[in-house]
Design a protein around this motif. Structure first.
Motif, PDB file in Angstrom:
ATOM      1  N   ARG A 191       0.825  -1.215   0.000  1.00 35.79           N
ATOM      2  CA  ARG A 191       0.000   0.000   0.000  1.00 35.79           C
ATOM      3  C   ARG A 191       0.856   1.260   0.000  1.00 35.79           C
ATOM      4  O   ARG A 191       0.611   2.200  -0.769  1.00 35.79           O
ATOM      5  CB  ARG A 191      -0.920   0.003   1.228  1.00 35.79           C
ATOM      6  N   ILE A 192       1.866   1.294   0.845  1.00 34.42           N
ATOM      7  CA  ILE A 192       2.694   2.499   0.963  1.00 34.42           C
ATOM      8  C   ILE A 192       3.514   2.712  -0.301  1.00 34.42           C
ATOM      9  O   ILE A 192       3.718   3.862  -0.736  1.00 34.42           O
ATOM     10  CB  ILE A 192       3.590   2.393   2.209  1.00 34.42           C
ATOM     11  N   ARG A 193       3.962   1.644  -0.920  1.00 41.28           N
ATOM     12  CA  ARG A 193       4.694   1.784  -2.186  1.00 41.28           C
ATOM     13  C   ARG A 193       3.832   2.479  -3.240  1.00 41.28           C
ATOM     14  O   ARG A 193       4.327   3.311  -4.011  1.00 41.28           O
ATOM     15  CB  ARG A 193       5.152   0.420  -2.706  1.00 41.28           C
ATOM     16  N   SER A 194       2.550   2.157  -3.267  1.00 39.06           N
ATOM     17  CA  SER A 194       1.678   2.789  -4.270  1.00 39.06           C
ATOM     18  C   SER A 194       1.558   4.283  -4.019  1.00 39.06           C
ATOM     19  O   SER A 194       1.513   5.092  -4.958  1.00 39.06           O
ATOM     20  CB  SER A 194       0.301   2.129  -4.264  1.00 39.06           C
ATOM     21  N   GLU A 195       1.517   4.710  -2.740  1.00 37.70           N
ATOM     22  CA  GLU A 195       1.459   6.138  -2.429  1.00 37.70           C
ATOM     23  C   GLU A 195       2.789   6.818  -2.738  1.00 37.70           C
ATOM     24  O   GLU A 195       2.825   7.993  -3.137  1.00 37.70           O
ATOM     25  CB  GLU A 195       1.074   6.344  -0.967  1.00 37.70           C
ATOM     26  N   MET A 196       3.877   6.109  -2.567  1.00 28.61           N
ATOM     27  CA  MET A 196       5.184   6.657  -2.943  1.00 28.61           C
ATOM     28  C   MET A 196       5.266   6.886  -4.450  1.00 28.61           C
ATOM     29  O   MET A 196       5.851   7.878  -4.909  1.00 28.61           O
ATOM     30  CB  MET A 196       6.290   5.707  -2.505  1.00 28.61           C
ATOM     31  N   GLU A 197       4.671   5.983  -5.207  1.00 30.51           N
ATOM     32  CA  GLU A 197       4.639   6.153  -6.663  1.00 30.51           C
ATOM     33  C   GLU A 197       3.931   7.446  -7.029  1.00 30.51           C
ATOM     34  O   GLU A 197       4.344   8.167  -7.947  1.00 30.51           O
ATOM     35  CB  GLU A 197       3.925   4.959  -7.309  1.00 30.51           C
ATOM     36  N   GLU A 198       2.864   7.762  -6.293  1.00 33.40           N
ATOM     37  CA  GLU A 198       2.123   8.988  -6.564  1.00 33.40           C
ATOM     38  C   GLU A 198       3.003  10.216  -6.307  1.00 33.40           C
ATOM     39  O   GLU A 198       2.978  11.183  -7.083  1.00 33.40           O
ATOM     40  CB  GLU A 198       0.865   9.038  -5.691  1.00 33.40           C
ATOM     41  N   ILE A 199       3.772  10.198  -5.228  1.00 34.68           N
ATOM     42  CA  ILE A 199       4.672  11.322  -4.942  1.00 34.68           C
ATOM     43  C   ILE A 199       5.739  11.429  -6.022  1.00 34.68           C
ATOM     44  O   ILE A 199       6.067  12.538  -6.499  1.00 34.68           O
ATOM     45  CB  ILE A 199       5.337  11.138  -3.560  1.00 34.68           C
ATOM     46  N   LYS A 200       6.303  10.298  -6.415  1.00 26.70           N
ATOM     47  CA  LYS A 200       7.330  10.302  -7.458  1.00 26.70           C
ATOM     48  C   LYS A 200       6.809  10.956  -8.736  1.00 26.70           C
ATOM     49  O   LYS A 200       7.497  11.790  -9.349  1.00 26.70           O
ATOM     50  CB  LYS A 200       7.760   8.863  -7.746  1.00 26.70           C
ATOM     51  N   ASN A 201       5.598  10.601  -9.098  1.00 32.36           N
ATOM     52  CA  ASN A 201       5.023  11.183 -10.305  1.00 32.36           C
ATOM     53  C   ASN A 201       4.709  12.666 -10.117  1.00 32.36           C
ATOM     54  O   ASN A 201       4.872  13.472 -11.042  1.00 32.36           O
ATOM     55  CB  ASN A 201       3.750  10.426 -10.691  1.00 32.36           C
ATOM     56  N   LYS A 202       4.290  13.026  -8.905  1.00 33.56           N
ATOM     57  CA  LYS A 202       3.932  14.421  -8.627  1.00 33.56           C
ATOM     58  C   LYS A 202       5.129  15.344  -8.765  1.00 33.56           C
ATOM     59  O   LYS A 202       4.997  16.481  -9.259  1.00 33.56           O
ATOM     60  CB  LYS A 202       3.345  14.527  -7.217  1.00 33.56           C
ATOM     61  N   VAL A 203       6.305  14.913  -8.337  1.00 38.32           N
ATOM     62  CA  VAL A 203       7.493  15.767  -8.420  1.00 38.32           C
ATOM     63  C   VAL A 203       8.157  15.670  -9.795  1.00 38.32           C
ATOM     64  O   VAL A 203       9.167  16.330 -10.045  1.00 38.32           O
ATOM     65  CB  VAL A 203       8.514  15.418  -7.313  1.00 38.32           C
ATOM     66  N   GLY A 204       7.589  14.837 -10.675  1.00 41.53           N
ATOM     67  CA  GLY A 204       8.088  14.761 -12.038  1.00 41.53           C
ATOM     68  C   GLY A 204       9.341  13.927 -12.223  1.00 41.53           C
ATOM     69  O   GLY A 204      10.072  14.108 -13.212  1.00 41.53           O
ATOM     70  N   PHE A 205       9.597  12.998 -11.327  1.00 39.82           N
ATOM     71  CA  PHE A 205      10.787  12.159 -11.461  1.00 39.82           C
ATOM     72  C   PHE A 205      10.523  11.094 -12.514  1.00 39.82           C
ATOM     73  O   PHE A 205       9.520  10.381 -12.471  1.00 39.82           O
ATOM     74  CB  PHE A 205      11.137  11.498 -10.123  1.00 39.82           C
ATOM     75  N   LYS A 206      11.432  10.980 -13.472  1.00 42.16           N
ATOM     76  CA  LYS A 206      11.317   9.986 -14.533  1.00 42.16           C
ATOM     77  C   LYS A 206      12.208   8.799 -14.190  1.00 42.16           C
ATOM     78  O   LYS A 206      13.427   8.896 -14.221  1.00 42.16           O
ATOM     79  CB  LYS A 206      11.721  10.579 -15.880  1.00 42.16           C
ATOM     80  N   GLY A 207      11.609   7.715 -13.848  1.00 40.45           N
ATOM     81  CA  GLY A 207      12.378   6.537 -13.493  1.00 40.45           C
ATOM     82  C   GLY A 207      11.568   5.638 -12.579  1.00 40.45           C
ATOM     83  O   GLY A 207      10.418   5.920 -12.238  1.00 40.45           O
ATOM     84  N   THR A 208      12.166   4.541 -12.174  1.00 38.85           N
ATOM     85  CA  THR A 208      11.478   3.588 -11.311  1.00 38.85           C
ATOM     86  C   THR A 208      11.471   4.088  -9.870  1.00 38.85           C
ATOM     87  O   THR A 208      12.188   5.030  -9.513  1.00 38.85           O
ATOM     88  CB  THR A 208      12.172   2.223 -11.363  1.00 38.85           C
ATOM     89  N   LEU A 209      10.671   3.433  -9.046  1.00 40.96           N
ATOM     90  CA  LEU A 209      10.637   3.789  -7.636  1.00 40.96           C
ATOM     91  C   LEU A 209      11.990   3.523  -6.992  1.00 40.96           C
ATOM     92  O   LEU A 209      12.460   4.313  -6.158  1.00 40.96           O
ATOM     93  CB  LEU A 209       9.529   3.017  -6.919  1.00 40.96           C
ATOM     94  N   ALA A 210      12.632   2.438  -7.366  1.00 37.29           N
ATOM     95  CA  ALA A 210      13.962   2.144  -6.829  1.00 37.29           C
ATOM     96  C   ALA A 210      14.952   3.245  -7.197  1.00 37.29           C
ATOM     97  O   ALA A 210      15.797   3.637  -6.377  1.00 37.29           O
ATOM     98  CB  ALA A 210      14.451   0.792  -7.346  1.00 37.29           C
ATOM     99  N   GLN A 211      14.849   3.761  -8.420  1.00 34.59           N
ATOM    100  CA  GLN A 211      15.722   4.864  -8.839  1.00 34.59           C
ATOM    101  C   GLN A 211      15.388   6.148  -8.064  1.00 34.59           C
ATOM    102  O   GLN A 211      16.285   6.940  -7.756  1.00 34.59           O
ATOM    103  CB  GLN A 211      15.583   5.080 -10.343  1.00 34.59           C
TER     104      GLN A 211
END
Length: 620
Positions: free
Chosen positions: A330-350
């Motif tokens: 569940r928390i990983r999915s919310e982290m994905e949302e933050i990653k996309n919000k800040v415009g980071f291009k790459g995987t969650l691990a990256q």
């Protein structure tokens, strides 16, 4: 720490960091004397709630006073200095027998009180007291005690790190008068003997085959080396005599300075060297290779007990492990949302690696980090009254972790103050290996360790003089840490984490507690290695390797404790959601927080009954 709070057993109980002024002394009534007075149940009559409550609180006072005599450090942390010249008879059979007998006698006295005659609040106190005494007996049982007392210290909980804090001049021990310094000297002599008793307990474990992991032993050796290498005048224990208060006459200062140097030089340092050399030369070679309890004789049985002790729920390792895996997803999915919000291009691990390595996420200096925490504190203070109707009297100070223990300390911790405000609560932040640390999460760490987390929960309980002392100063990890983790979820209502990276830091900290469910059970029930656990944490968060290593080594040292955070938080969130649904527009967040906080750290089952009763009263 912790608290400071009820820990595993035996030596861990030594450093339960409770704090406050004791209740009025009450005579200790023996079990046989109680038996001579027929209970209301036996006589066929029923006492009034006031009469039954008076007897119950008399028992609480008597039990608490007896406990302070057996555990003088508990009194010291409360600001009660009647036993300030005593350290306690810890790591002895006599101490264990006294603790066991006290719990047995208290339960016998409790059974003579008719629970049904008590008021609703006193029934809560009755249930908590009963559970506490029963848990004490289980921890001191022939099935559990031989698995804990022969491992008297580890690198996370141990008097070898606790005592320097206590006697540093910056801890709970007072240094205002010459008598305070004399008391400190008496404790120093006892401390040196306590160190030698630890060696004796370790030897018993060598004989029974119950030993610490090599990793833990090496960490203890490192901690001892740091203290030994301080010498005499550089020792943390020498701190109080470097500068005396004006109330201590000059002649006494000279004498006390020499006496402190002598006991450090002639007793404490030699004892620490003996312990270090014993661990290095005799104990380490026979210490176990496998880090988890699954590799220790009797370990699986002990771990089952520790899960229930720490979560206050009858959970098994598989249930906890699977709950952790679900929360991680569940928390990983919310982290994905933050990653996309800040415009980071790459995987969650990256993205994790980006957070770990980009210089913009590194603290600029120790001074810069301190100011950031001060700023967070000021910001929380502007909104906190919207969520809480009662605020702690005790002030909250922000300090760095002392250098001598920062290497193995957590990223943040809390030490409670006194309820009269004479000693503040302290939020400690860690500045060790600053380049390995990251700035996202500064806000959530303060919410957890400071306000409204541990500082509110501990202070409001101990400042509530209407509670019996065991509820003011005792408690359990699931409630205490569950509340602190719940406090992190109040970020939006407190106007925090407007920066998406700080919100990511909040998720990262929540991820830490979810991963703990997976990793703790992985290590102690499923045979995970240290490196396997570290790898899992790095793959699922932006933690630096230093922090991940310290966390994993903490779980290895104190099995089960880390499970309580997430379990406790989920229960409090569940209860809030239940109240919001049932009460609708009548739901009052300040009232809910009063119900949760104002009766101390309750077992989760007791807390649930209390909140359900409150909901029913609000609907009536």
């Amino acid at each position: 720490m912790t608290r400071k709070f009820q820990l595993l057993a035996a030596s861990a109980c030594l450093f339960a960091l409770s704090a406050c002024v004791t209740a009025d002394q009450a005579p200790v009534q023996t079990a046989s004397a109680m038996a001579e007075t027929p209970s209301a149940v036996a006589s066929g009559s029923r006492e009034s709630p006031a009469e039954a409550g008076k007897r119950l609180h008399g028992l609480f006072k008597a039990s608490d006073e007896a406990n302070l005599r057996r555990n003088p450090l508990s009194a010291l942390f409360r600001g009660d200095y009647r036993y300030a010249d005593q350290l306690g008879d810890f790591l002895t059979d006599a101490y264990t027998q006294a603790e066991r007998k006290a719990a047995q006698d208290d339960l016998a006295r409790l059974a003579a009180i008719d629970r049904a005659s008590l008021s609703p609040t006193d029934r809560i106190a009755y249930d908590v007291f009963k559970r506490d005494q029963e848990l004490t007996l289980r921890s001191l049982s022939p099935e559990i005690l031989p698995l804990t007392e022969v491992r008297p210290i580890d690198h996370f909980f141990g008097f070898h790190t606790f005592y320097p804090d206590l006697a540093s001049g910056q801890g709970a021990a007072p240094f205002k008068t010459a008598a305070d310094y004399e008391n400190n000297l008496k404790r120093h002599h006892q401390y040196a003997r306590l160190v030698d008793r630890a060696i004796g307990r370790f030897r018993e474990g060598m004989a029974s085959g119950v030993v610490q992991p090599k990793l833990v032993v090496r960490n203890i050796i490192d901690q001892l080396n740091i203290q030994i290498n301080q010498g005499v005048e550089g020792a943390t224990l020498y701190g109080p005599v470097k500068k005396f208060p004006d109330a201590v006459p000059a002649a006494d200062q000279t004498r006390l300075r020499a006496a402190h140097a002598a006991v450090i030089r002639d007793e404490i340092r030699p004892a620490l060297i003996r312990l270090r050399d014993f661990l290095k030369n005799e104990y380490l070679p026979v210490a176990r290779e496998g880090e988890g309890l699954v590799h220790m004789k009797g370990g699986p049985q002990l771990y089952r007990f520790l899960i229930e002790q720490n979560t206050t729920l009858p959970l098994d390792a598989d249930t906890v492990h699977n709950l952790g895996l679900s929360e991680v997803r569940r928390i990983r999915s919310e982290m994905e949302e933050i990653k996309n919000k800040v415009g980071f291009k790459g995987t969650l691990a990256q993205f994790f690696e980006h957070i770990r390595t980009d210089p913009k996420f590194k603290p600029q200096s120790k001074e810069w980090l301190a100011e950031r925490y001060y700023a967070v504190g000021r910001q929380v203070d502007t909104r906190i009254g919207e969520l809480f109707s009662t605020l702690p009297k005790s002030k909250l100070e922000i300090r760095p972790v002392p250098a001598y223990r920062e290497k193995t300390d957590a990223g943040g911790s809390y030490q409670g103050g006194t309820p009269d405000g004479s000693r503040p609560g302290v939020f400690y932040y860690n500045t060790y290996d600053l380049p390995s640390r990251t700035t996202p999460g500064i806000e959530t760490l303060y919410l957890h360790e400071g306000a409204p987390g541990h500082h509110f929960q501990i202070s409001l309980a101990q400042e509530n003089e209407a509670l019996p002392n065991f509820m003011r100063f005792g408690g359990n990890t699931a409630f205490a840490e569950g509340w602190a983790l719940y406090a992190e979820t109040l970020w939006d209502e407190l106007g925090m984490m407007t920066d998406p990276y700080q919100r990511y830091g909040g998720l990262d900290d929540e991820m830490l507690r979810a991963m703990r469910l997976v990793v703790d059970t992985g290590i102690h029930a499923k045979g995970w290695t240290r490196d396997q656990a570290i790898k899992y944490m790095l793959e699922n968060s932006a933690m630096g390797r230093t922090d991940a290593t310290a966390e994993v080594e903490r779980y290895i040292a104190i099995p089960g404790q880390a499970l309580a955070y997430k379990v406790g938080q989920l229960k409090i969130l569940e209860l809030r959601a239940r109240a919001e649904k049932a009460l609708g527009p009548r739901f009052d967040i300040r009232g809910f927080h009063e119900q949760v906080l104002m009766t101390g750290a309750l077992p989760l089952t007791v807390l649930e009954r209390k909140v359900d009763d409150w909901i029913a009263s609000q609907r009536a």
